[in-house]
Structures are given as C-alpha cells and as structure tokens.
Scaffold this motif. Structure first.
Motif, PDB file in Angstrom:
ATOM      1  N   GLU A   1      -3.686  -3.154  -9.190  1.00  0.00           N
ATOM      2  CA  GLU A   1      -2.722  -3.936  -8.424  1.00  0.00           C
ATOM      3  C   GLU A   1      -3.423  -4.979  -7.570  1.00  0.00           C
ATOM      4  O   GLU A   1      -2.952  -6.092  -7.394  1.00  0.00           O
ATOM      5  N   ALA A   2      -4.597  -4.597  -7.018  1.00  0.00           N
ATOM      6  CA  ALA A   2      -5.362  -5.548  -6.214  1.00  0.00           C
ATOM      7  C   ALA A   2      -5.789  -6.734  -7.061  1.00  0.00           C
ATOM      8  O   ALA A   2      -5.756  -7.886  -6.624  1.00  0.00           O
ATOM      9  N   THR A   3      -6.182  -6.473  -8.312  1.00  0.00           N
ATOM     10  CA  THR A   3      -6.592  -7.553  -9.212  1.00  0.00           C
ATOM     11  C   THR A   3      -5.427  -8.477  -9.498  1.00  0.00           C
ATOM     12  O   THR A   3      -5.548  -9.694  -9.506  1.00  0.00           O
ATOM     13  N   CYS A   4      -4.276  -7.879  -9.711  1.00  0.00           N
ATOM     14  CA  CYS A   4      -3.070  -8.658  -9.986  1.00  0.00           C
ATOM     15  C   CYS A   4      -2.729  -9.557  -8.801  1.00  0.00           C
ATOM     16  O   CYS A   4      -2.426 -10.729  -8.961  1.00  0.00           O
TER      17      CYS A   4
ATOM     18  N   LYS B   1       0.837  -1.207   0.000  1.00  0.00           N
ATOM     19  CA  LYS B   1       0.000   0.000   0.000  1.00  0.00           C
ATOM     20  C   LYS B   1       0.870   1.255   0.000  1.00  0.00           C
ATOM     21  O   LYS B   1       0.564   2.232  -0.694  1.00  0.00           O
ATOM     22  N   ILE B   2       1.952   1.222   0.775  1.00  0.00           N
ATOM     23  CA  ILE B   2       2.851   2.379   0.822  1.00  0.00           C
ATOM     24  C   ILE B   2       3.505   2.588  -0.537  1.00  0.00           C
ATOM     25  O   ILE B   2       3.549   3.715  -1.049  1.00  0.00           O
ATOM     26  N   ARG B   3       4.002   1.506  -1.135  1.00  0.00           N
ATOM     27  CA  ARG B   3       4.632   1.632  -2.453  1.00  0.00           C
ATOM     28  C   ARG B   3       3.640   2.144  -3.494  1.00  0.00           C
ATOM     29  O   ARG B   3       3.957   3.017  -4.305  1.00  0.00           O
ATOM     30  N   ALA B   4       2.433   1.583  -3.489  1.00  0.00           N
ATOM     31  CA  ALA B   4       1.439   1.919  -4.507  1.00  0.00           C
ATOM     32  C   ALA B   4       1.024   3.385  -4.453  1.00  0.00           C
ATOM     33  O   ALA B   4       0.745   4.002  -5.484  1.00  0.00           O
ATOM     34  N   HIS B   5       0.990   3.956  -3.245  1.00  0.00           N
ATOM     35  CA  HIS B   5       0.505   5.331  -3.083  1.00  0.00           C
ATOM     36  C   HIS B   5       1.628   6.324  -2.808  1.00  0.00           C
ATOM     37  O   HIS B   5       1.353   7.494  -2.516  1.00  0.00           O
TER      38      HIS B   5
ATOM     39  N   TYR C   1      -0.938  13.767  13.846  1.00  0.00           N
ATOM     40  CA  TYR C   1      -0.534  15.051  13.283  1.00  0.00           C
ATOM     41  C   TYR C   1      -1.483  15.543  12.177  1.00  0.00           C
ATOM     42  O   TYR C   1      -1.120  16.390  11.372  1.00  0.00           O
ATOM     43  N   LYS C   2      -2.692  14.972  12.185  1.00  0.00           N
ATOM     44  CA  LYS C   2      -3.808  15.460  11.352  1.00  0.00           C
ATOM     45  C   LYS C   2      -3.571  15.303   9.852  1.00  0.00           C
ATOM     46  O   LYS C   2      -4.098  16.089   9.061  1.00  0.00           O
ATOM     47  N   TYR C   3      -2.813  14.289   9.466  1.00  0.00           N
ATOM     48  CA  TYR C   3      -2.645  14.019   8.038  1.00  0.00           C
ATOM     49  C   TYR C   3      -3.714  13.018   7.595  1.00  0.00           C
ATOM     50  O   TYR C   3      -3.432  11.891   7.181  1.00  0.00           O
ATOM     51  N   THR C   4      -4.945  13.469   7.719  1.00  0.00           N
ATOM     52  CA  THR C   4      -6.096  12.589   7.498  1.00  0.00           C
ATOM     53  C   THR C   4      -6.156  12.055   6.075  1.00  0.00           C
ATOM     54  O   THR C   4      -6.436  10.873   5.849  1.00  0.00           O
ATOM     55  N   LYS C   5      -5.882  12.909   5.099  1.00  0.00           N
ATOM     56  CA  LYS C   5      -5.977  12.483   3.701  1.00  0.00           C
ATOM     57  C   LYS C   5      -4.928  11.428   3.367  1.00  0.00           C
ATOM     58  O   LYS C   5      -5.184  10.520   2.580  1.00  0.00           O
ATOM     59  N   VAL C   6      -3.743  11.558   3.961  1.00  0.00           N
ATOM     60  CA  VAL C   6      -2.701  10.563   3.739  1.00  0.00           C
ATOM     61  C   VAL C   6      -3.136   9.209   4.310  1.00  0.00           C
ATOM     62  O   VAL C   6      -2.988   8.159   3.662  1.00  0.00           O
ATOM     63  N   VAL C   7      -3.711   9.240   5.510  1.00  0.00           N
ATOM     64  CA  VAL C   7      -4.199   8.001   6.125  1.00  0.00           C
ATOM     65  C   VAL C   7      -5.291   7.378   5.269  1.00  0.00           C
ATOM     66  O   VAL C   7      -5.293   6.165   5.017  1.00  0.00           O
ATOM     67  N   GLU C   8      -6.205   8.191   4.794  1.00  0.00           N
ATOM     68  CA  GLU C   8      -7.302   7.673   3.974  1.00  0.00           C
ATOM     69  C   GLU C   8      -6.773   7.032   2.693  1.00  0.00           C
ATOM     70  O   GLU C   8      -7.283   5.994   2.251  1.00  0.00           O
ATOM     71  N   LYS C   9      -5.760   7.654   2.112  1.00  0.00           N
ATOM     72  CA  LYS C   9      -5.183   7.109   0.885  1.00  0.00           C
ATOM     73  C   LYS C   9      -4.532   5.747   1.167  1.00  0.00           C
ATOM     74  O   LYS C   9      -4.740   4.779   0.428  1.00  0.00           O
ATOM     75  N   LEU C  10      -3.743   5.665   2.240  1.00  0.00           N
ATOM     76  CA  LEU C  10      -3.091   4.406   2.572  1.00  0.00           C
ATOM     77  C   LEU C  10      -4.101   3.328   2.935  1.00  0.00           C
ATOM     78  O   LEU C  10      -3.989   2.178   2.512  1.00  0.00           O
TER      79      LEU C  10
ATOM     80  N   ASP D   1       1.605   9.759  -4.471  1.00  0.00           N
ATOM     81  CA  ASP D   1       0.484  10.608  -4.062  1.00  0.00           C
ATOM     82  C   ASP D   1       0.684  11.201  -2.676  1.00  0.00           C
ATOM     83  O   ASP D   1       0.324  12.351  -2.424  1.00  0.00           O
ATOM     84  N   ILE D   2       1.244  10.409  -1.767  1.00  0.00           N
ATOM     85  CA  ILE D   2       1.246  10.845  -0.368  1.00  0.00           C
ATOM     86  C   ILE D   2       2.478  11.639   0.046  1.00  0.00           C
ATOM     87  O   ILE D   2       2.397  12.434   0.992  1.00  0.00           O
ATOM     88  N   ILE D   3       3.602  11.471  -0.657  1.00  0.00           N
ATOM     89  CA  ILE D   3       4.819  12.147  -0.186  1.00  0.00           C
ATOM     90  C   ILE D   3       4.729  13.668  -0.314  1.00  0.00           C
ATOM     91  O   ILE D   3       5.496  14.389   0.337  1.00  0.00           O
ATOM     92  N   GLU D   4       3.787  14.139  -1.119  1.00  0.00           N
ATOM     93  CA  GLU D   4       3.617  15.586  -1.276  1.00  0.00           C
ATOM     94  C   GLU D   4       2.705  16.179  -0.202  1.00  0.00           C
ATOM     95  O   GLU D   4       2.545  17.399  -0.125  1.00  0.00           O
ATOM     96  N   ASN D   5       2.122  15.323   0.637  1.00  0.00           N
ATOM     97  CA  ASN D   5       1.035  15.788   1.499  1.00  0.00           C
ATOM     98  C   ASN D   5       1.275  15.620   2.991  1.00  0.00           C
ATOM     99  O   ASN D   5       0.323  15.646   3.778  1.00  0.00           O
ATOM    100  N   PHE D   6       2.530  15.399   3.375  1.00  0.00           N
ATOM    101  CA  PHE D   6       2.837  15.430   4.807  1.00  0.00           C
ATOM    102  C   PHE D   6       4.304  15.810   4.977  1.00  0.00           C
ATOM    103  O   PHE D   6       5.049  15.911   3.994  1.00  0.00           O
ATOM    104  N   ASP D   7       4.702  16.043   6.223  1.00  0.00           N
ATOM    105  CA  ASP D   7       6.085  16.414   6.529  1.00  0.00           C
ATOM    106  C   ASP D   7       6.574  15.501   7.639  1.00  0.00           C
ATOM    107  O   ASP D   7       6.166  15.617   8.794  1.00  0.00           O
TER     108      ASP D   7
END
Length: 222
Positions: free
Chosen positions: A98-101, A10-14, A81-90, A17-23
């Motif tokens: 990828e899930a199908t594969c 999940k971390i690799r797949a996203h 730390y309120k990175y809600t969108k990152v959590v939701e994405k993960l 998307d997520i590295i731009e949205n938290f610190d």
C-alpha cells in the motif's frame, strides 16, 4: 480536523490484525468528544462481540467528516492501557504494497496565499468555487464538507435538473452550518484538500485561477 488521511489509512490497513487484540470498552468513554458521541457509545454497548465492537469504534473514528477524531488520542489511550502490540502495528505505517501504491500517486494540494486565507466567502465566491468540483463525486464531497446526506437529497429534489445549482447550494449549506469566522477561503480549501486526499476529483488548475482572481482585502472582523 478529522483524522489525517495517512493515519486513517494505517487504521484501515491494519484493521483486521488489531481488532482482535484490544478491548475498546476499556477506554471508550474517554473517546467521547474526541471522535465518539454518546449515541455511538450506546451502539457499541449493544454489541456483545468484542472484535465487532472494536471495528465499529475504529470505523466511527475514521469516518469522513468526523471533526473531533484524533489519531494521537487513540494511540495514547492504547499505550495507557498497555496495548503495546496494537500501537506498534499502527505505528509501523502502511503495509509495503500500500505504501508503494501511495508513493506512486501524489495528490496536488490547493494553495491559498496568506493574504487571502481569511477572505469571507460571499455568495458570489461560493458560486465560483463550486464549479471545479466533479459532479460525480458530489455526495462524497458533501460528506467531507460535513453536509448531511439528507440535506443533499433535499437540494437534489429542489433542483433535479441543474447539477450546477446543486453544487452551489451544497456550499451554501456548508457556510450556513459554520460559525461566521470560519466561513473563509482558507478553511474551505482545507476541506477541499481533504476531499482530494480521499479521492474527490477537483480541477485544481481552474480552482487556483478562481483564487487568483479573488481580490485581497475582503476579510471580515468579528
């Protein structure tokens, strides 16, 4: 145990998307001992671009053989730390393609009977258990066992013509690095299962035949 294959996936797949949205500097010190080492933090602190720092941190966490990494700790810190969108994405799981594969390919698991899980691994057993592992995946397998690459290179130099001996010595190296109570059949087969989850080719039929022939009653007490 390292981060589970599905969670690392999940971390690799996203990742992009997520590295731009938290610190990660918000909580990197809280990850020390839970997937990061102090030298890792020093490397992160030298990186001035936030998204590169974030990527490097996540790569450390999902690195094969990282015994201390914990996916839930990462999720809890992102929530704190309120990175809600990152959590939701993960937590959304793998992207559909990828899930199908993954659904189309199941990795066989190695089963160890409960009465053999605590069997101490003698030299004789390690020689046998090294044989079903594909030599072409030697380095990856050693990595998942936690055997450093430099040790593998020394083993290769000592026995350049005998891959069977190299594989055997890698297992000896693994055993010698473990606390004695952890040198058991159950612990090693968990490593094998993790290796197979990550693409290492192991002849499970041959391996289970070896396990079947290991007698009950070889446990050690400490």
């Amino acid at each position: 145990m390292p981060i589970a294959y599905k969670d690392a996936g999940k971390i690799r797949a996203h990742m992009d998307d997520i590295i731009e949205n938290f610190d990660v500097t918000d909580f990197q010190n809280k990850l020390v001992g839970k997937g990061l080492k102090l030298p890792d933090v020093s490397v992160l602190n030298q990186e001035t671009v936030i998204h590169k720092k974030n990527r490097k941190c996540l790569e450390y966490l999902i690195k094969p053989g990282n015994e201390n990494a914990n996916y839930q700790v990462l999720i809890d810190l992102l929530r704190e730390y309120k990175y809600t969108k990152v959590v939701e994405k993960l937590e959304s799981g793998l992207p559909p393609q990828e899930a199908t594969c993954k659904a189309g390919s199941t990795v066989q698991r190695i089963h160890v009977p409960e009465n053999k899980r605590h069997t101490y691994l003698t030299d004789k057993y390690l020689v046998q258990l090294s044989k079903p592992v594909s030599v072409k995946d030697k380095l990856e397998w050693a990595t998942y066992l936690g055997v450093p690459r430099r040790d593998v290179e020394v083993i290769e130099m000592d026995d350049p013509l005998s891959t069977d001996t190299q594989m055997m010595k890698i297992l000896f190296c693994w055993r010698n690095s473990q606390p004695r109570p952890d040198c058991t059949l159950g612990v090693l087969m968990e490593k094998y299962n993790f290796s197979m989850d990550n693409g290492v080719d192991i002849d499970t039929e041959a391996l289970e035949g070896i396990i079947e022939n290991i007698p009950v009653g070889q446990q050690k007490r400490y």
